[in-house]
Design an enzyme around this catalytic site. Structure first.
Site, short mmCIF file in Angstrom:
data_model
loop_
_atom_site.label_atom_id
_atom_site.label_comp_id
_atom_site.label_asym_id
_atom_site.label_seq_id
_atom_site.Cartn_x
_atom_site.Cartn_y
_atom_site.Cartn_z
N SER A 137 0.85 -1.19 0.00
CA SER A 137 0.00 0.00 0.00
C SER A 137 0.88 1.24 0.00
O SER A 137 2.04 1.19 0.43
CB SER A 137 -0.90 0.00 1.24
OG SER A 137 -1.60 1.23 1.37
N TYR A 150 -2.73 -0.85 10.68
CA TYR A 150 -2.66 -1.13 9.24
C TYR A 150 -1.40 -0.55 8.62
O TYR A 150 -0.68 -1.23 7.87
CB TYR A 150 -3.90 -0.57 8.54
CG TYR A 150 -3.88 -0.75 7.05
CD1 TYR A 150 -4.17 -1.98 6.46
CD2 TYR A 150 -3.60 0.32 6.20
CE1 TYR A 150 -4.15 -2.15 5.08
CE2 TYR A 150 -3.58 0.16 4.83
CZ TYR A 150 -3.86 -1.07 4.27
OH TYR A 150 -3.84 -1.23 2.90
#
Length: 253
Positions: A137, A150
């Site tokens: 990501s 996360y």
């Protein structure tokens, strides 16, 4: 010519399905995966290529290893592993718990590592252009409010890619990553469809649009291809230019 054999975790919808579809259009033989039963994705992809489905929970070591072993059994060989299965949970810092931490890291990091280990164990001696692709990501480089766990997991994925790349290079295995920016998927669509969100985000993206899942799929095909044989240890950020962009000064009043 032998068709490449590719297994992709978390691949019955969203980015994972788009990656599988992109490989299918090249003629690659596929094994796709979810932790829940699914027939629809396999049926759709079987119209393009040979495709098998293996149900497995990649958040467990047993599930990660079992998925790769079964994929190898179904196809007879494996050329590319795509680690895509992942999860996220945005929460206020005070609300973070051991359960949230374990759930996130077990799937986003531990599953990637042990699936990769199983993939390497199933390679044939002298096999050429074997590769592992881990979906990370933009959050591996840029933090997001209330995404502490996360963000930390995706930072770990970045270093996992780099460390595995240098460790496995002598064995002829390339390891790279894909760092999606804001992508329109079933997981993000509810948030994107709120009033004003899409145009507001698009204005902040240099290329001027929200990403599509296929943008990630075609990038994955490249990283696994002969054209990327000298590429390893890299995270390819597919974000429309977000990470390259500084804040914009407001116009003078």
């Amino acid at each position: 010519m032998t068709k490449p054999c590719v297994c992709i975790s978390g691949s019955t919808q969203g980015i994972g399905f788009a990656i599988a579809e992109a490989f299918a259009r090249t003629g690659a033989r596929l094994v796709i995966n979810s932790h829940v039963p699914d027939r629809t994705a396999r049926e759709q992809l079987s119209g393009l290529t040979e495709c098998h489905f293996v149900q497995a929970d990649l958040s467990t070591v047993e599930g990660a290893r079992g998925f790769v072993a079964e994929a190898h059994k179904r196809l007879g060989r494996l050329d590319t592993l795509v680690n895509n299965a992942g999860t996220f949970c945005d929460a206020d810092f005070e609300e973070l718990s051991e359960t949230i931490f374990d759930r996130t890291f077990n799937l986003n990091v531990r599953g990637y590592l042990f699936a990769a280990q199983a993939f390497v164990r199933h390679l044939s001696p002298g096999q050429e252009n074997a590769s592992i692709i881990c979906v990370g990501s933009t959050n591996s480089l840029a933090a997001e409010k209330n995404s502490v766990v996360y963000d930390a997991s995706k930072g770990a994925v970045l270093m996992l890619i780099r460390s595995m790349a240098v460790t496995l290079a002598p064995r002829g295995v390339r390891v790279n990553g894909l760092g999606p920016g804001i992508i329109d998927t079933p997981l993000t669509r509810a948030g994107l469809d709120r009033a004003g969100v899409r145009p507001g985000l698009a204005k902040q993206i240099p290329l001027g649009r929200i990403g599509e899942a296929n943008d990630i799929g075609t990038a994955a095909v490249f990283l696994a291809s002969e054209g990327a044989r000298y590429v390893t240890g890299q995270m390819l950020y597919v974000d429309g230019g977000v990470l390259a962009n500084q804040m914009t000064w407001p116009a003078a009043g």
